[in-house]
Scaffold this active site. Structure first.
Site: not given
Length: 338
Positions: A13-14, A108, A139, A194, A257
């Site tokens: 996806s990213w 990440k 980010g 995170k 998310s």
């Protein structure tokens, strides 16, 4: 800047969303992946329906399963593969690449076993004569929003300011903007850790708790992320920026998310193996929880939220009991750094 050739390793996806950003900026983009079916879909139908049901990808974006083809004449390479395979892919790049490039990653996580950040993993596998200093692209960013050209601001972090500025210019346009940062440790640890807190915030939602509890876990989560990051050498100011509190907000509060959704499902009593199977995507927060817990134990860093989630996932403790157990921890000052 335009007409650069960029190889994006990982058509998830990213990776797909970033491919569109670069294509919009006039660059030649080649996505590389190992699923022939997915690659054929991108090339023939200009869709990637595993991740985006109703999005048409620009036909100028190409895809291939041939790494040599993807890397040929590339000015820059962007890793967007799951943490657990980053080292393997970096080795393949080192064996295939025949010229020096700007090298970036937008994943990440922290490598299981070694506990290393991904820029370190890539640097260990790809010799310096083939790459720049690694630039970390990180980010607050949901692929689902970037792919429809919603406004997105993120960070390009590198010890080499010129490399970071190159990446900043490469990506930035009217809806997508990058800010440079030299604190690679801070940006990478913020992006990885995170995800753990997002699992916790999702679990609170699944358990039926309200906004007060969610705000508490996000805020105290930022405190423990910062404690560990500073212990590892990060600048504490980084955690108040886009890659820190920005990414924590977007990941810890949104149904977009996957880490939040995984936590929500855990809170509702679903089994982890069922959650992972149903989502069909990597949930980085699960493996990162184990890595972060091990680092915290080794360095003596107080991380109660990470510990609670670790005990629930890896030791069989109930998620509700683990989280509520934090309410009986010893009293502390809000500003303690250990």
């Amino acid at each position: 800047m335009s007409n650069e050739k960029i190889a994006i390793l990982g058509p998830g996806s990213w990776g797909t969303a970033l491919a569109q950003v670069l294509n919009d900026n006039g660059h030649q983009v080649c996505l590389w992946g190992d699923s022939q079916e997915q690659i054929d879909e991108i090339n023939q139908k200009h869709t990637n329906t595993r991740y985006f049901k109703d999005i048409v990808i620009d036909e100028k974006i190409k895809a291939t399963t041939d790494l040599k083809e993807a890397l040929k004449d590339a000015n820059a390479i962007l890793f967007v593969v799951p943490t657990k395979v980053t080292r393997l892919v970096a080795k393949q790049v080192a064996e295939t690449l025949d010229h020096k490039v700007i090298m970036m990653h937008a994943s990440k996580g922290l490598e299981p076993g070694t506990h290393e950040r991904l820029s370190t993993v890539i640097s260990e596998e790809v010799p310096a004569e083939l790459r720049s200093e690694i630039v970390v692209v990180s980010g607050p960013s949901h692929a689902e929003e970037t792919i429809v050209r919603d406004i997105t601001l993120i960070t390009a972090a590198s010890r080499d300011l010129e490399a970071a500025k190159y990446v900043q210019a490469l990506f930035s346009n009217h809806y997508f903007r990058l800010y440079t940062n030299s604190d690679v440790i801070g940006v990478e640890t913020a992006g990885a850790l995170k995800n753990i807190i997002a699992v916790g915030a999702g679990a609170l939602h699944g358990l039926g708790y309200g906004d007060n509890a969610k705000a508490a876990v996000i805020t105290r989560g930022l405190a423990e992320i910062t404690r560990l990051g500073v212990k590892l050498g990060a600048d504490p100011l980084t955690y108040s920026g886009l890659s820190g509190v920005g990414d924590l907000i977007v990941t810890g509060t949104s149904v977009h998310s996957r880490n939040w959704r995984a936590g929500d499902a855990l809170g509702r009593g679903e089994k982890l193996e069922d959650i992972e199977r149903n989502m069909g995507m990597v949930i980085e927060g699960i493996s990162t929880t184990k890595v972060a817990y091990e680092i915290a134990q080794e360095l003596g860093v107080y991380m109660p939220i990470t510990t609670a989630i670790y005990k629930s996932i890896y030791e069989g403790a109930g998620i509700k009991e683990s989280i509520l157990g934090m309410m009986s921890n010893e009293f502390r000052s809000e500003n303690e750094w250990h």
